[in-house]
Design an enzyme around this catalytic site. Structure first.
Site, short mmCIF file in Angstrom:
data_model
loop_
_atom_site.label_atom_id
_atom_site.label_comp_id
_atom_site.label_asym_id
_atom_site.label_seq_id
_atom_site.Cartn_x
_atom_site.Cartn_y
_atom_site.Cartn_z
N ARG A 122 0.75 -1.36 -0.13
CA ARG A 122 0.03 -0.09 0.09
C ARG A 122 0.79 1.22 0.09
NH1 ARG A 122 -4.48 1.75 4.32
NH2 ARG A 122 -2.78 1.01 5.73
N SER A 181 6.98 -4.98 7.59
CA SER A 181 6.47 -5.83 8.80
C SER A 181 7.25 -7.06 8.94
CB SER A 181 4.93 -6.09 8.50
OG SER A 181 3.99 -4.81 8.20
N ASP A 237 4.91 -2.93 11.37
CA ASP A 237 3.40 -2.88 11.36
C ASP A 237 2.77 -2.65 12.81
OD1 ASP A 237 3.84 -5.47 11.69
OD2 ASP A 237 2.23 -6.01 10.66
#
Length: 917
Positions: free
Chosen positions: A539, A603, A657
């Site tokens: 994203r 992450s 994350d």
């Protein structure tokens, strides 16, 4: 020739006249399809009443739960005894069920009479007689040396609270034994059997004859889910969804309901269809006002109905020239077998003449034609009424399954159905006319309902055996309070090892410093870019932060896929792909020339030397890009931007994350100092006192620690609770021996654990008929999202079956229940393990602050937490139980970790500006 035609014309005219005469006299008994559809609707309403807790006590159609939850699946085997009480004879059977590659049932049986002194005597005499007959049978067959499971077919309405218990509601047919009503018939049978020291049986099941019929036919045809008896009495049973049965606890699966439809109309709902002859039959019966539907249908009453009609017609001068014999005046002189004989094709008129003459009558040709037509109308009405009630049951089955068209089998038995020459054909024809959207196969029960009692017992034995095996397999996923306390304590030890300089290098819980030293205070503002990489999607976000009284965060984002060949290709290919996505986003937003501060949510476990430097420790979650582990991911991103040479960015922070989640929630709630992810992977971060972090210089303030707790247990410290299925999943993963805790708790692996259990259960013959399908052999087919769907409380088992069918798993209703149970065991353990781990962290926070009681917020994100119907609840309960001195609030991160990356970048900029000033 003319004479022959004249005679034929005369006979046809004579027949027409007699038929019209009878039709006029019995017009009330001739039921149109509109009337039958109305009866069908009335019966559907009665079924609903009988199933509802509040309406049940006053319902005429009792809809009694039988606690038979499964039809035979063909894997039943063993030797069983069965008793069958309810008709004109009592029967004892030995049934041998063998599987050996093909289903096989062998039976030996003995009939015993049921004299009036037994059927109208007292309960003790009845059950002594039953036990004596059983002992005689076992003696005759020389089987007294062996113990047998026994099923008891008892063809009278009973209230059951379990399979081996039944309280008699009322006697029906011609039975009227004193002292048995409102007592448990199985208890009475066991009591008398104890007196027979030489008879060793285990009474496992009480079965209605209708249920026995369904089970007998269900052994031969697994589509059979309805049983009907049309004999001395009449009744029906069918498989109902548990969620519709208010009288029984639980919503899972199905249970056979004994409708006791013979009592339909006892509340007056059929009074408009009952004739004077029906009323007369009822008044002369041993149970006036009861079983009114049965008295219009069953073999015990049809002959008497015909006699009463003939008697009245004779009195009116419409038959026998008005002459009436003594026999015609005598009750029960015409039996149903006579009715069947009179309706026989070709021989019917001759039979009619002979039967009437035996009754002392001298019938004319016209009389014989008229009497035969009376029999036709009476038996046709019986078939019509049965068809209407059966059509209501079939419609209910179809609607329960939410099908446009139902395909099913009705198991059927009873002397009237079997011996009447026209009855089956009439019944089938009318059923198919009333429910044209149901494809019905009618299967005659060749071996009677007693075999069904043995089948129910066989199924009960199978289910007990299966239950034991399933419980043993799933027991390894149950965690006691002691287990959870041990996990919490071990986690606490590993947290300390990770923070200490001398043990940090070998610690399984890495406790990585993030160099995030503050949470948002509301003064952050500006435009920021954020990247979010951690799963199969990547994203890119533009985040606009406003401060002051009208503080707000506005986000614009675009999602890009990361193909598998990129995830597992080279590092250069991966970062080039990321930069391509960023370029597309900047172009899309029209901001390609702006040099914006950027936060990178990455992450995966990274060892950070500062907030904008992070060396990848190891890939997780299916990533395997080469030449990345040990490298600084920020440098790799900067180099990829340089290679593209289209734009420049100010990379301020690399963020996990979990940290992003904590920061996002911390923007809303200053009390949020823990971030928790339960999604594809599993991880936790929290704000630790600097003085406790030996691997970073300085003792003032706090720093966020990314625990990377997925590696907990990699040193074997939780091997005692790992199952063979966890080991199989680990061995088949991309990183065997690593991230063991994550493999027991995260979305990427839970579905795979379930698949391994399902394979094992299928190998044991406990699922999918012992057939391991190709799809079940396919790694990764059982995604964790299916656990969330399957465990949804709102999802009926039918929908669970559909999910399994989509996966190529052809399941029965029983299979669906087991699959749901397996999913529940795996997800519950995952939530409890996460809860125990979180308890260790909140307890550490409490002790860091020297507090008696801690109030803290945990920011949470991840699909497992968000979408699974029970995970979050079990997690919260476990934390509460394991950390009773901590008041923990869980706050869902609505905007994901991308917003967190922007906020960390904003906080880092704010702190940098403070330092400069």
């Amino acid at each position: 020739m003319f004479a022959v035609h004249l005679l034929a014309f005369y006979f046809t005219k004579l027949k027409e006249d007699q038929i019209k005469k009878v039709d006029r006299f019995l017009y009330h008994m001739r039921l149109s399809d509109d009337v039958l559809l109305d009866v069908m609707t009335r019966f559907q309403a009665e079924m609903v009443k009988g199933l509802e807790r509040d309406a049940h006590p006053t319902a005429a159609v009792k809809m009694l739960p039988t606690f038979v939850r499964s039809i035979p699946d063909g894997s039943e085997k063993g030797d069983f005894l069965a008793l069958d009480l309810g008709g004109s004879k009592f029967r004892v059977l030995k049934v041998k069920v063998s599987e050996d590659g093909k289903q096989n049932v062998q039976m030996e049986s003995q009939f015993y009479p049921t004299p009036k002194e037994i059927t109208h005597g007292n309960g003790t005499e009845l059950f002594d007689y039953v036990a004596d007959c059983l002992a005689d049978f076992m003696e005759t067959k020389n089987i007294k040396h062996k113990k047998f499971p026994l099923g008891f077919t008892f063809s009278f309405p009973c209230i059951q609270t379990k399979l081996d218990e039944g309280v008699l509601l009322s006697w029906t047919k011609y039975f009227k034994v004193r002292g048995v009503q409102e007592t448990d018939v199985i208890s009475s049978l066991r009591h008398v059997l104890r007196k027979h020291k030489d008879v060793d049986v285990d009474v496992l099941a009480l079965v209605n004859d209708t249920v026995g019929t369904m089970m007998t036919c269900g052994y031969d045809d697994q589509r059979c889910e309805v049983g009907v008896i049309i004999g001395t009495g009449t009744n029906a049973c069918y498989m109902e969804e548990m969620s519709n049965i208010d009288l029984v606890e639980g919503d899972e699966g199905r249970m056979c309901i004994n409708t006791e439809w013979g009592a339909f109309g006892d509340d007056g709902s059929l009074d408009d269809l009952r004739t004077e002859f029906d009323r007369e039959i009822d008044l002369g019966s041993i149970n006036p006002g009861k079983q009114l539907f049965e008295k219009m249908i069953s073999g015990l009453y049809l002959g008497e109905l015909v006699r009463l009609i003939l008697l009245k017609m004779a009195k009116k001068g419409l038959l026998f020239n008005g002459k009436i014999s003594t026999a015609l005046r005598t009750k029960d002189k015409i039996e149903t077998k006579h009715v069947a004989a009179m309706e026989k094709h070709k021989k019917g008129l001759q039979n009619t003449k002979e039967i009437l003459m035996e009754l002392g009558l001298t019938p004319s040709e016209e009389d014989c034609i008229a009497v035969q037509h009376v029999c036709t109308i009476v038996s046709f009405r019986s078939a019509n009424l049965c068809a209407a009630a059966l059509a209501a049951i079939l419609t209910r089955l179809r609607e329960n399954k939410k099908l446009i068209r139902l395909r099913t089998t009705v198991g059927i038995d009873g002397t009237l159905y079997k011996t009447h020459p026209q009855y089956p054909k009439r019944l089938h024809k009318v059923v198919r006319r009333l429910v044209p959207n149901c494809d019905v196969r009618f299967l005659l029960s060749e071996s009677g309902s007693a075999k069904g009692a043995a089948m129910v017992t066989a199924v009960a034995c199978r289910l007990v055996s299966q239950r034991k095996q399933i419980d043993e397999i799933l027991a390894s996923f149950e965690l006691s309070k002691e287990n959870l306390i041990e996990v919490k304590n071990k986690m606490r030890e590993e947290l300390e090892y990770g923070l200490k300089k001398e043990t940090h290098a070998t610690a399984t819980v890495k406790m990585l410093p993030t160099y995030v030293c503050g949470t948002p205070d509301g003064t952050e503002k500006g435009k920021f870019l954020a990247l979010d990489l951690g799963g199969t999607n990547f994203r890119v976000l533009l985040v606009k932060i406003r401060s002051g009284r009208r503080k707000s965060v506005r986000m614009y984002n675009k999602i890009f896929a990361i193909p598998l060949e990129i995830m597992q290709g080279t590092g250069e290919e991966l970062f080039d792909h990321i930069v391509q996505c960023i370029a597309d986003f900047l172009e899309y937003m029209g901001i390609k020339g702006a040099r914006l501060p950027l936060g990178f949510t990455f992450s995966f476990p990274c060892r950070q030397a500062s907030i904008d430097k992070g060396a990848l420790v190891e890939w997780t979650k299916g990533f395997k890009a080469t030449d990345c582990e040990g490298e600084d991911v920020v440098d790799m991103l900067r180099e990829a931007i340089k290679r593209r040479n289209e734009f420049d960015l100010d990379i301020v922070a690399v963020v996990n994350d979990t940290v992003g989640t904590m920061m996002t929630c911390g923007y809303e709630d200053p009390n949020c100092e823990i971030g928790f992810i339960a999604g594809t992977g599993s991880n936790v971060c929290y704000m630790e006192e600097m003085k406790n972090i030996e691997i970073v210089e300085g003792t003032e303030g706090k720093m966020c620690i990314n625990t990377e707790w997925g590696g907990f247990g990699d040193n074997g410290c939780i091997d005692s609770i790992r199952t063979k299925y966890d080991k199989e999943v680990d061995e088949g993963s991309l990183n065997p021996g690593k991230q063991r805790y994550e493999k027991m708790t995260s979305g990427m692996y839970l579905g795979e654990i379930v698949r391994q259990i399902l394979i094992d259960l299928t190998k044991h013959g406990l699922l999918f008929r012992g057939q391991i399908s190709e799809s079940l052999r396919t790694r990764g087919i059982f995604e964790t999202k299916f656990l969330s769907h399957i465990e949804s409380d709102r999802l009926a088992l039918l929908q669970v079956r559909r999910i399994l069918q989509q996966l190529g798993l052809d399941s029965t209703c029983d299979d669906s229940i087991i699959v749901k149970e397996v999913c529940g065991a795996v997800s519950k353990r995952a939530a409890q393990l996460c809860g125990a781990g979180l308890a260790a962290i909140v307890e550490k926070k409490r002790e860091n602050r020297n507090l008696e009681h801690l109030k803290i917020t945990v920011g949470v994100d991840g699909t497992l937490y968000k979408l699974h119907p029970h995970f979050s609840g079990i997690l919260r309960e476990t934390v509460k139980e394991m950390a009773p001195q901590c008041d923990v609030t869980f706050m869902l991160s609505e905007d994901g970790s991308g917003k967190g990356a922007a906020l960390i970048t904003a906080v880092a900029k704010r702190l940098h500006n403070v330092e400069e000033n």
